[in-house]
Design a protein around this motif. Structure first.
Motif, PDB file in Angstrom:
ATOM      1  N   ASN A  61      -1.113   3.103   2.173  1.00 28.06           N
ATOM      2  CA  ASN A  61      -0.822   1.812   1.973  1.00 28.06           C
ATOM      3  C   ASN A  61      -0.296   1.014   3.093  1.00 28.06           C
ATOM      4  N   ARG A  62      -0.548   1.583   4.320  1.00 28.79           N
ATOM      5  CA  ARG A  62       0.301   0.696   5.342  1.00 28.79           C
ATOM      6  C   ARG A  62      -0.704  -0.599   5.556  1.00 28.79           C
ATOM      7  N   ARG A  63      -0.052  -1.614   5.713  1.00 26.97           N
ATOM      8  CA  ARG A  63      -0.514  -3.014   6.167  1.00 26.97           C
ATOM      9  C   ARG A  63      -1.391  -2.944   7.387  1.00 26.97           C
ATOM     10  N   ILE A 104       8.114   5.880  12.491  1.00 25.28           N
ATOM     11  CA  ILE A 104       8.675   4.690  11.715  1.00 25.28           C
ATOM     12  C   ILE A 104       7.345   3.514  11.702  1.00 25.28           C
ATOM     13  N   MET A 105       7.358   3.272  10.417  1.00 26.29           N
ATOM     14  CA  MET A 105       6.317   2.092  10.282  1.00 26.29           C
ATOM     15  C   MET A 105       6.987   0.666  10.643  1.00 26.29           C
ATOM     16  N   GLN A 106       5.727   0.061  11.021  1.00 27.56           N
ATOM     17  CA  GLN A 106       6.300  -1.266  11.737  1.00 27.56           C
ATOM     18  C   GLN A 106       6.638  -2.330  10.590  1.00 27.56           C
ATOM     19  N   SER A 107       6.123  -2.283   9.502  1.00 25.28           N
ATOM     20  CA  SER A 107       6.631  -3.282   8.458  1.00 25.28           C
ATOM     21  C   SER A 107       6.419  -2.780   7.145  1.00 25.28           C
ATOM     22  N   THR A 108       6.633  -3.472   6.020  1.00 27.04           N
ATOM     23  CA  THR A 108       6.666  -2.880   4.691  1.00 27.04           C
ATOM     24  C   THR A 108       5.199  -2.325   4.258  1.00 27.04           C
TER      25      THR A 108
END
Length: 421
Positions: free
Chosen positions: A205-207, A227-231
């Motif tokens: 579900n990554r953006r 680490i994911m960049q954003s929500t």
């Protein structure tokens, strides 16, 4: 209350963070070559090495830096929203650089390759293999093919045996390469990569264009942390309500066991663009916006920061790793819960302490938009590096030169050394 600290003298001291403040001792630009010049005079430069940076495991004056998928610019084309790739044949790569006497020289570059030894591209993956919905267009606006081994490389770990781990923004994928850049394993939420091992399903579900932006490894080289960049858009873009929650995932290289932790950003839609391990539980993390010093309106920079984070008290929020939405609480995903709701359920994010604010601590505010590389140098310095986007940007349907508002210079990969006062 904001706590401002400086970098101490050793990595051990970095983990305890004595009270001092950073200053920029020196800066140096990375060398580049012109890949091509467009008809409007725009130079596409290689360049592009700032998506990640990491220490050489053996040589204190050497560092590795990573490019992303290659020169690109936003474009809304006839087949849908996507990117123009003016040099679609470009191969993402790792550069080895030496910093000495205030100068940077490129020692070598390593092109990323598929398991058969063919150079990969930075073009999007096919459906079911990491497709983000982005359409790849050539400079003439024709549609380009997908690449099952394509990678939008953003996170980098250098191993003592000469190999590398790279994380990306498509799958997201975590890919193991040998010292020649040959793919050995590819781990993603779908199990479609080399070797078939998986990340937790929720990471699918990554953006788009905000995937696994940073990658670290513990000092014993046993556990990776991405680490994911954003929500995450979990379960969808329209239904998420907590837009400053990002996820950190650990991956035990031997067993494949994962854990997940949450990180609270300072504002909605910021970017975590690098993570570096200090020990098994403590890390340095970059948190930034997409603005520039000297930019106007929404393009004015507010966040270019380095934090020290600690996992000791953080809650493992893994839940069912096979579930497409991960852990749910009272029917909600984590991205649908406020921080108060999370606290009420006993769910704690990682703790964080500000190490440096580059818009405040530098003699002149950090001029670049994309603060993305972080190098612990010789145990007593930090160095940072920007992604210059191959010195190009988008204006409407055209690729143009990327220029820094603060000084009107063309953006270029620039290394800044931070030292204790």
């Amino acid at each position: 209350m904001t706590i401002r600290l400086i970098l101490p003298i050793t990595v051990l001291a970095l983990t305890s963070l004595q009270t001092l403040a950073n200053e920029v001792n020196t800066s140096a630009t990375l060398p580049y070559q012109v890949l091509t010049t467009l008809t409007n005079g725009t130079e596409i430069r290689n360049g592009g090495y700032g998506s990640a940076m990491t220490a050489h495991p053996s040589f204190g004056d050497h560092f590795y830096a990573l490019t992303d998928r290659g020169p690109n610019a936003k474009y809304q084309g006839p087949e849908g929203k996507g990117k123009i790739f003016p040099t679609p044949e470009y191969t993402p790569r790792i550069g080895l650089f030496r910093y000495s006497n205030g100068q940077i020289t490129k020692v070598k570059e390593i092109l990323l390759k598929d398991p058969q030894g063919n150079a990969v591209s930075g073009l999007p993956n096919p459906k079911g293999m990491g497709d983000t919905g982005e359409v790849a267009y050539a400079n003439d606006k024709s549609v380009l093919d997908t690449d099952p081994y394509g990678i939008d490389s953003e996170g980098l770990v250098a191993l003592k045996d000469g190999g590398f781990w790279v994380s990306d923004e498509y799958g997201p994928h975590i890919v193991h390469y040998n010292q020649e850049g040959l793919e050995l394993e590819r781990i993603n939420p779908f199990g479609t990569g080399t070797g078939g091992r998986k990340l937790p399903a929720v990471f699918a579900n990554r953006r788009a264009n905000r995937g696994m932006e940073g990658l670290a490894i513990t000092p014993d080289e046993k556990v990776l942390f991405g680490i994911m960049q954003s929500t995450l858009y979990n379960p969808s873009k329209k239904t998420i309500t907590n837009k400053n929650l990002t996820r950190i995932v650990s991956f035990n290289i031997e067993t494949g066991k994962t854990q997940q932790f949450i990180y609270q950003q300072e504002a909605n839609n910021l970017s975590n663009s690098e993570i570096v391990a200090l020990n098994q539980q403590q890390f340095l993390v970059i948190e930034r916006d997409g603005g520039f010093a000297g930019g106007k309106g929404k393009k004015q920079a507010k966040y270019k920061r380095i934090y020290k984070i600690d996992l000791h008290q953080a809650t493992d929020v893994s839940g069912d790793v096979t579930s497409p939405n991960g852990l749910r609480v009272n029917g909600k995903t984590l991205e649908q819960m406020s921080w108060q709701e999370l606290a009420n359920q006993g769910i704690k994010p990682v703790t964080k302490i500000l190490v440096s604010d580059l818009l405040v601590d530098m003699p002149t505010p950090y001029p670049h938009d994309k603060l993305e590389g972080l190098w612990i140098r010789n145990n007593n310095q930090l160095a940072v590096l920007n992604d210059d986007d191959f010195s190009v940007a988008a204006k409407g349907e055209h690729v143009i030169q990327k220029v820094l508002p603060a000084n009107q210079s063309i953006d270029q990969n620039t290394l800044y050394i931070l030292e204790p006062k």
